[in-house]
Design a protein around this motif. Structure first.
Motif, PDB file in Angstrom:
ATOM      1  N   GLN A 315       0.945  -1.485   0.161  1.00  0.00           N
ATOM      2  CA  GLN A 315       0.090  -0.189   0.296  1.00  0.00           C
ATOM      3  C   GLN A 315       0.762   1.416   0.211  1.00  0.00           C
ATOM      4  O   GLN A 315       0.586   2.217  -0.641  1.00  0.00           O
ATOM      5  CB  GLN A 315      -0.942  -0.276   1.274  1.00  0.00           C
ATOM      6  N   TRP A 316       1.785   1.817   1.452  1.00  0.00           N
ATOM      7  CA  TRP A 316       2.039   2.599   1.171  1.00  0.00           C
ATOM      8  C   TRP A 316       3.948   2.474   1.300  1.00  0.00           C
ATOM      9  O   TRP A 316       4.813   2.733   0.776  1.00  0.00           O
ATOM     10  CB  TRP A 316       1.977   3.270   2.422  1.00  0.00           C
ATOM     11  N   MET A 317       4.080   1.384   1.709  1.00  0.00           N
ATOM     12  CA  MET A 317       5.827   0.837   2.648  1.00  0.00           C
ATOM     13  C   MET A 317       5.209  -0.520   3.511  1.00  0.00           C
ATOM     14  O   MET A 317       4.758  -0.668   3.714  1.00  0.00           O
ATOM     15  CB  MET A 317       6.241   1.944   3.751  1.00  0.00           C
ATOM     16  N   GLY A 318       6.041  -1.761   2.562  1.00  0.00           N
ATOM     17  CA  GLY A 318       6.102  -2.539   2.521  1.00  0.00           C
ATOM     18  C   GLY A 318       7.686  -3.208   3.067  1.00  0.00           C
ATOM     19  O   GLY A 318       8.853  -2.313   2.954  1.00  0.00           O
ATOM     20  N   ALA A 319       7.685  -4.287   4.040  1.00  0.00           N
ATOM     21  CA  ALA A 319       8.710  -4.959   4.537  1.00  0.00           C
ATOM     22  C   ALA A 319       9.056  -6.239   3.919  1.00  0.00           C
ATOM     23  O   ALA A 319       8.012  -7.212   4.341  1.00  0.00           O
ATOM     24  CB  ALA A 319       9.274  -4.530   6.133  1.00  0.00           C
ATOM     25  N   VAL A 320      10.408  -6.898   3.187  1.00  0.00           N
ATOM     26  CA  VAL A 320      10.311  -7.877   3.236  1.00  0.00           C
ATOM     27  C   VAL A 320      11.290  -8.831   4.146  1.00  0.00           C
ATOM     28  O   VAL A 320      12.110  -8.531   4.356  1.00  0.00           O
ATOM     29  CB  VAL A 320      10.495  -8.412   1.510  1.00  0.00           C
ATOM     30  N   SER A 321      11.491 -10.427   4.114  1.00  0.00           N
ATOM     31  CA  SER A 321      12.012 -10.883   4.184  1.00  0.00           C
ATOM     32  C   SER A 321      13.390 -11.067   4.355  1.00  0.00           C
ATOM     33  O   SER A 321      13.432 -11.751   2.835  1.00  0.00           O
ATOM     34  CB  SER A 321      12.193 -12.481   4.869  1.00  0.00           C
ATOM     35  N   VAL A 322      14.973 -10.805   4.233  1.00  0.00           N
ATOM     36  CA  VAL A 322      16.143 -10.677   3.527  1.00  0.00           C
ATOM     37  C   VAL A 322      16.810 -11.918   3.797  1.00  0.00           C
ATOM     38  O   VAL A 322      16.737 -11.563   4.978  1.00  0.00           O
ATOM     39  CB  VAL A 322      16.952  -9.492   2.806  1.00  0.00           C
ATOM     40  N   GLY A 323      17.500 -12.691   3.112  1.00  0.00           N
ATOM     41  CA  GLY A 323      18.007 -13.513   3.523  1.00  0.00           C
ATOM     42  C   GLY A 323      19.961 -13.273   3.522  1.00  0.00           C
ATOM     43  O   GLY A 323      19.965 -12.987   2.558  1.00  0.00           O
ATOM     44  N   ILE A 324      20.058 -12.929   5.078  1.00  0.00           N
ATOM     45  CA  ILE A 324      22.090 -13.050   4.781  1.00  0.00           C
ATOM     46  C   ILE A 324      22.741 -13.562   4.642  1.00  0.00           C
ATOM     47  O   ILE A 324      22.931 -14.503   5.369  1.00  0.00           O
ATOM     48  CB  ILE A 324      22.088 -11.677   6.163  1.00  0.00           C
ATOM     49  N   LEU A 325      23.502 -13.539   3.244  1.00  0.00           N
ATOM     50  CA  LEU A 325      24.642 -14.650   3.609  1.00  0.00           C
ATOM     51  C   LEU A 325      25.991 -13.404   3.864  1.00  0.00           C
ATOM     52  O   LEU A 325      26.275 -12.454   2.716  1.00  0.00           O
ATOM     53  CB  LEU A 325      24.333 -14.924   2.172  1.00  0.00           C
ATOM     54  N   ALA A 326      26.516 -13.637   4.909  1.00  0.00           N
ATOM     55  CA  ALA A 326      28.007 -13.586   5.127  1.00  0.00           C
ATOM     56  C   ALA A 326      29.214 -14.288   4.951  1.00  0.00           C
ATOM     57  O   ALA A 326      29.442 -14.831   4.543  1.00  0.00           O
ATOM     58  CB  ALA A 326      28.010 -13.361   6.525  1.00  0.00           C
ATOM     59  N   HIS A 327      29.131 -13.499   3.610  1.00  0.00           N
ATOM     60  CA  HIS A 327      30.548 -14.067   2.375  1.00  0.00           C
ATOM     61  C   HIS A 327      31.473 -14.397   3.588  1.00  0.00           C
ATOM     62  O   HIS A 327      32.770 -13.079   4.525  1.00  0.00           O
ATOM     63  CB  HIS A 327      30.754 -13.506   1.588  1.00  0.00           C
ATOM     64  N   GLU A 380      38.325  -7.507   0.858  1.00  0.00           N
ATOM     65  CA  GLU A 380      39.396  -8.273   1.892  1.00  0.00           C
ATOM     66  C   GLU A 380      38.586  -9.520   2.390  1.00  0.00           C
ATOM     67  O   GLU A 380      37.578  -9.695   1.923  1.00  0.00           O
ATOM     68  CB  GLU A 380      39.037  -7.552   3.407  1.00  0.00           C
ATOM     69  N   ALA A 381      39.561 -10.861   2.273  1.00  0.00           N
ATOM     70  CA  ALA A 381      38.872 -12.000   2.498  1.00  0.00           C
ATOM     71  C   ALA A 381      38.660 -11.910   3.998  1.00  0.00           C
ATOM     72  O   ALA A 381      38.650 -12.530   4.926  1.00  0.00           O
ATOM     73  CB  ALA A 381      39.787 -12.945   2.107  1.00  0.00           C
ATOM     74  N   ALA A 382      36.963 -11.214   4.702  1.00  0.00           N
ATOM     75  CA  ALA A 382      36.804 -12.048   5.685  1.00  0.00           C
ATOM     76  C   ALA A 382      35.194 -11.371   5.330  1.00  0.00           C
ATOM     77  O   ALA A 382      34.298 -10.842   4.210  1.00  0.00           O
ATOM     78  CB  ALA A 382      37.499 -10.725   6.774  1.00  0.00           C
ATOM     79  N   PRO A 383      34.202 -11.697   6.479  1.00  0.00           N
ATOM     80  CA  PRO A 383      32.770 -12.004   6.075  1.00  0.00           C
ATOM     81  C   PRO A 383      32.389 -10.128   6.253  1.00  0.00           C
ATOM     82  O   PRO A 383      33.121  -9.151   6.705  1.00  0.00           O
ATOM     83  CB  PRO A 383      32.384 -12.490   7.319  1.00  0.00           C
ATOM     84  N   VAL A 384      32.087  -9.688   5.275  1.00  0.00           N
ATOM     85  CA  VAL A 384      30.680  -8.541   5.095  1.00  0.00           C
ATOM     86  C   VAL A 384      29.752  -8.620   5.483  1.00  0.00           C
ATOM     87  O   VAL A 384      28.765  -9.681   5.055  1.00  0.00           O
ATOM     88  CB  VAL A 384      30.651  -8.142   3.281  1.00  0.00           C
ATOM     89  N   TRP A 451      17.680 -12.536  -1.304  1.00  0.00           N
ATOM     90  CA  TRP A 451      19.659 -12.638  -0.276  1.00  0.00           C
ATOM     91  C   TRP A 451      20.571 -11.575  -0.904  1.00  0.00           C
ATOM     92  O   TRP A 451      20.496 -10.912  -2.038  1.00  0.00           O
ATOM     93  CB  TRP A 451      20.242 -14.101  -1.359  1.00  0.00           C
ATOM     94  N   TRP A 452      20.911 -11.280   0.240  1.00  0.00           N
ATOM     95  CA  TRP A 452      21.564 -10.301   0.528  1.00  0.00           C
ATOM     96  C   TRP A 452      23.440 -10.804   0.574  1.00  0.00           C
ATOM     97  O   TRP A 452      23.628 -11.778   1.787  1.00  0.00           O
ATOM     98  CB  TRP A 452      21.088  -9.548   1.850  1.00  0.00           C
ATOM     99  N   LEU A 453      24.000  -9.898  -0.678  1.00  0.00           N
ATOM    100  CA  LEU A 453      25.540 -10.763  -0.412  1.00  0.00           C
ATOM    101  C   LEU A 453      26.062 -10.206  -1.355  1.00  0.00           C
ATOM    102  O   LEU A 453      25.796  -8.792  -1.198  1.00  0.00           O
ATOM    103  CB  LEU A 453      25.341 -12.385  -1.489  1.00  0.00           C
ATOM    104  N   ARG A 454      27.948  -9.772  -0.314  1.00  0.00           N
ATOM    105  CA  ARG A 454      28.656  -8.574  -0.919  1.00  0.00           C
ATOM    106  C   ARG A 454      29.919  -9.674  -0.966  1.00  0.00           C
ATOM    107  O   ARG A 454      30.240  -9.308  -0.411  1.00  0.00           O
ATOM    108  CB  ARG A 454      29.251  -7.550   0.202  1.00  0.00           C
ATOM    109  N   VAL A 455      29.753  -9.993  -2.215  1.00  0.00           N
ATOM    110  CA  VAL A 455      31.230 -10.122  -2.897  1.00  0.00           C
ATOM    111  C   VAL A 455      32.010  -9.027  -3.977  1.00  0.00           C
ATOM    112  O   VAL A 455      31.187  -8.684  -4.892  1.00  0.00           O
ATOM    113  CB  VAL A 455      31.215 -11.488  -3.761  1.00  0.00           C
TER     114      VAL A 455
END
Lengths: 531, 415
Positions: A315-327, A380-384, A451-455
């Motif tokens: 309608q105006w603002m909605g929220a969805v579930s995001v899977g967080i993939l911490a690389h 960097e080779a570490a989780p984001v 899914w949220w991912l930062r690579v």
């Protein structure tokens, strides 16, 4: 049985011959000839017994090949003319009015063969006998339908029609698929979203090694969205030709917006810059009065198509579930104790609802186990890890941003008031006066729709500009047996140098000067210096 | 003046067209169904006919049901539910003098084997005994010799009372029922066991069970052709070629390797759900031409592909089956894929619209309690359409039309 049929031997022989000829069995036709030839010799008593023996053998052979149908056929031929009703429980049958006509190309899966028998006998006036439970009888349908018009549907045995090439035709398969597509389109029209709204996808990006990877993936996802879509791409450091050409090949409606600042190299600043870029895009949407549902699609995220179906309901603002993939990169896996593993919440960011489906809070990603081991520099080779609530988990109705829109709720701040003083816009909840009016989507957050991912690669990674190799790659190390073409002096001097480099390297491993020399020899590459 | 008139006409035309366009848009989802008898699916039979229900002793109905309650769940249960419906229906009258139709509640298909299949061997005697009872206790049978009576005979071949086609044809319809109206599931043109004026009904399929397996209607239909059932009946037809006149075997042999055909002999628990995901559902004949598959296909919106030569489908005068289903001759089964893929898309969409019409689905079901427009009401509508009774219905006094001693000797024994 044989003895009782002795007087009818002639009839039987001719009948056998006739049946054998019309049945078309290979052995049967051979046997018919044998029977015919034997018939001429029959009649004398000493030869009679051998004759009967041979006839018996012939009939056995024929029965072996044709099965019991042959014997039944004999009975049909014999007893129909004498109009006898045999009360034996074996295969007796009444007159066949019209034997079943079957097509010649049929086979059955049993060992018996179907015969193309087109015998026709005169219909007897007698009704067929009702033998008990005899499925193998060829009864006539028409004799029972006295007084009815003749039906062409005949009761009894029919052949199984099989066409010569019982395999699918690819043209027909394609036609069937088109039919199904049209049916599904119609289904969507009846039962799906009634008035699909345009989807406005906001993506902050910048030119780097992994940009092509991320944007191509996102591009393909967006191409499959069945709703009208506008892709608003905000590029840090100004628009570049590489990005523009990638976007142009997508076939989507693109709004390519330059953002003056360059993207910084550390994650904290990068997140802040991305937030500012998104706000910039929202301002553009507001200026141009673009109408639709705003989805924040970061270029490295992965989206399911159900997300786009679900956001139509906002309608105006909605929220969805995001899977967080911490690389986690290489060896940066945090050591978790057993209790930690059990208590660790799911890596999902999204709305939390109570039992009546109302929003009561937020699930966020638990970053405690990763404390101290996260990446600070891009590549960097570490989780984001995400910070707090990510923009990707929110969708807006663009009318919420307009200066004037009918029905605009009062718990929305005016966009101009946000981000004026350079404050950090962490998440879209700062756009609201009252964050409790956000609608939870996706079955109240139970369905993870993206899914949220930062690579990322290191900021100084080399990659060919526009992923076009120009000029063509040169041979660095020659193969042993390749005949060298006569080339320019530059090339041959390079080859000599590389050969010398190899020898140098073999002689002294810690000779850094030779290595730096070899790297400077390559032309056309982006210079990368190790710190 | 003329200008004003012209403008007024134009404005009226625009409004009219606009309204029609709106109707067309709204009506796009379903279409009205009208068969050869007209738009009669939604008729209300109340007030158009009166039915008198004979009060037979329990041995003809209740005691049979008490002995084996499985009769309520098999596909022949229509006879029981019709009785129950009529007992409490508004068309029922307690005054037989004003009745148009007379109903005899005798459950001829309730003699079940241990495995649940009905045995028809005693049914002729049972029916004959019931008719003798009503002929002696009430005068209404004799005045018309049954021409204004109707009976529900839902067995395989109707009132021929046999499961084997040759035997059924051999027996023919019970001679005492020659003048009565038969309400039966079997229907095939030019067949002994279908007499003129019969009302064909769908077989009983449990409505609650089907409603319990509905899936969201926006689930895309991704199966092209669907069928679950036997292709060869090896126990009754070992050599092949008798079962289904070879048509089912032909389907299997021609299309077992075809990706468009989802056919097998499995019994999946998702049978109803799969039908809702299919565009076409095959309804080939078995030992008899009718099957509950037709009802299931209609309820789940899957276009029925009927492979049974000369079949007469339920309520054929009220429902235009040629526009709803696809008819394929048994000889054309090898070309089934070509036939179905060459149907134009708009024809397919129209069939789906007709199937989506709720009155179509209602007409195929026997819900408890009865809804308007369901199969019970369609039967009553069919009976009402046969009114008023013609001149040949009521016999002159002294005229006898039935032969009470006709038929096999075994049928004449009392039951």
């Amino acid at each position: 049985m044989m003895k009782s049929l002795l007087p009818q031997s002639q009839l039987r022989r001719s009948a056998a011959a006739a049946a054998a000829r019309s049945s078309g069995g290979g052995a049967a036709s051979g046997g018919a000839d044998g029977a015919g030839s034997d018939g001429g010799a029959g009649g004398r008593a000493p030869a009679a017994s051998t004759f009967w023996f041979l006839l018996h053998a012939l009939c056995c052979l024929v029965s072996l090949f044709l099965g019991f149908r042959f014997s039944r056929l004999l009975f049909v031929l014999l007893f129909s003319t004498t109009a006898l009703y045999s009360s034996t429980s074996s295969s007796s049958s009444s007159a066949v009015l019209r034997a079943t006509t079957t097509t010649t190309t049929t086979t059955t899966t049993t060992t018996t063969t179907t015969n193309t028998i087109t015998l026709s006998f005169a219909a007897t006036a007698n009704p067929p006998p009702s033998t008990s439970a005899n499925y193998t009888a060829l009864d006539s349908a028409a004799s029972g339908t006295s007084g009815h018009t003749q039906s062409h549907v005949v009761v009894g045995r029919h052949g199984i029609r099989i066409r010569p090439w019982p395999h699918p035709d690819p043209v027909e398969v394609m036609r069937a698929h088109r039919i199904m597509e049209r049916v599904q389109e119609e289904q969507r029209r009846w039962y799906g979203i009634k008035e699909p709204r345009q989807v406005l996808v906001v993506t902050p990006t910048y030119s780097r090694a992994f940009q092509a990877l991320h944007l191509t993936g996102l591009l393909h996802s967006l191409r499959n969205v069945p709703y009208p879509l506008t892709w608003i791409v905000v590029e840090a450091g100004g628009t570049t030709n590489a990005t523009a050409s990638l976007l142009a090949r997508s076939g989507l409606t693109i709004v390519h917006i330059p953002f003056p600042d360059r993207m910084p190299h550390d994650w904290a600043d990068r997140h802040a810059t991305e937030n500012r870029m998104r706000l910039h895009a929202l301002r553009v949407i507001r200026e141009r009065k673009m109408d639709g549902v705003i989805v924040f699609a970061d270029d490295s995220n992965v989206h399911s198509l159900e997300l786009f179906d679900e956001v139509q309901k906002v309608q105006w603002m909605g929220a969805v579930s995001v899977g967080i993939l911490a690389h986690t990169g290489t060896a940066g896996q945090p050591r978790l104790s057993e209790e930690d593993k059990q208590n660790m919440p799911l890596p999902v960011q999204g709305p939390a609802c109570n039992s009546s489906g109302q929003l009561v809070g937020w699930h966020t990603f638990n970053s405690l186990p990763f404390a101290g081991k996260t990446a600070t520099v891009v590549g960097e080779a570490a989780p984001v890890l995400p910070r707090g609530l990510e923009w990707a988990g929110f969708v807006l109705n663009s009318r919420m941003l307009w200066k004037e829109a009918e029905g605009k709720p009062d718990w929305v701040k005016d966009l101009d008031a946000v981000g004026e003083n350079g404050e950090e816009i962490e998440n879209p909840l700062t756009l609201l006066n009252d964050p409790s009016s956000v609608e939870p989507l996706g079955n109240c957050g139970r369905k993870v729709l993206l899914w949220w991912l930062r690579v990322e690669a290191r900021a100084d990674s080399k990659f060919p500009q526009g992923w076009v190799i120009q000029p063509p790659l040169e041979v660095v190390v020659p193969a042993k047996r390749t005949p060298w073409p006569e080339t320019t002096a530059v090339l041959s001097s390079e080859l000599l140098d590389t050969k010398q480099d190899q020898e140098d390297r073999r002689l002294s491993r810690t000779n850094r000067s030779s290595r730096s020399r070899s790297t400077t020899k390559r032309k056309g590459d982006v210079q990368g210096q190790e710190n | 003046m003329r200008w004003v008139l012209a403008i007024a006409i134009l404005v009226a035309a625009f409004f009219f067209l606009g309204a029609e366009a709106q109707d067309a848009r709204q009506g796009q989802q379903t279409e009205r169904i009208s068969g050869s008898a007209g738009d009669v699916l939604e008729d209300d039979p109340v007030g158009r006919l009166k039915v008198y229900v004979y009060d037979l002793p329990g041995k003809y109905n209740k005691k049979l049901l008490k002995k084996d309650p499985r009769c309520l769940n098999h596909m022949f249960a229509a006879e029981i539910f019709m009785h129950r419906f009529l007992l409490s229906s508004a068309v029922r009258t307690f005054n037989p003098e004003e009745a148009d139709w007379f109903y005899t509640p005798v459950y001829t298909t309730c003699d079940l084997t241990p495995s649940g299949l009905p045995l028809p061997f005693k049914s002729p005697r049972m029916m004959r005994s019931a008719i003798e009872l009503i002929a002696t206790n009430w005068p209404y049978w004799n005045r018309s010799e049954g021409a204004d009576h109707f009976f529900v005979t839902p067995h395989d071949f109707g009132a021929c009372f046999h499961y084997q086609e040759e035997k059924a044809i051999g027996r023919g319809i019970l001679p005492l029922l020659q003048r009565a109206t038969l309400v039966q599931t079997f229907g095939q043109k030019n067949h002994v066991c279908l007499k003129d004026g019969s009302i064909t009904i769908p077989p009983y399929a449990p409505p609650q069970k089907m409603q319990g397996h509905l899936i969201p209607p926006d689930t895309p239909r991704s199966i092209f052709i669907y069928f679950r059932g036997l292709f060869y009946d090896t126990s009754n037809d070992p050599e092949g070629g008798y079962y289904a006149r070879g048509a089912r075997a032909s389907v299997w042999e021609n299309f077992k390797n075809n990706p468009l055909f989802d056919i097998s002999t499995d019994h999946p628990p998702t049978y109803y759900e799969d039908m809702q995901r299919a565009v076409f559902c095959l309804c080939p004949l078995g030992w008899a031409p009718w099957s509950p598959r037709l009802v299931e296909a209609v309820v789940f919106g899957c276009i029925p592909v009927i492979i049974a030569d000369d079949i007469v489908l339920p309520f054929a005068d009220a429902i235009p089956w040629e526009e709803i289903g696809v008819f394929v001759a048994e000889d054309d089964v090898p070309k089934l894929d070509s036939i179905l893929t060459s149907i134009p898309t708009d024809v397919i969409l129209r069939k789906q619209r007709l199937l989506a019409n709720p009155s179509m689905k209602q007409a195929m079901l026997f819900p408890q309690p009865a809804h308007p427009g369901d199969a019970f009401h369609q039967i009553l509508n069919g009976l009402a359409r046969k009114l008023p009774h013609g001149d040949d219905v009521f016999l002159k006094p002294g005229v006898r039309a039935l032969n009470w001693t006709a038929g096999p000797a075994g049928d004449l024994k009392p039951w």
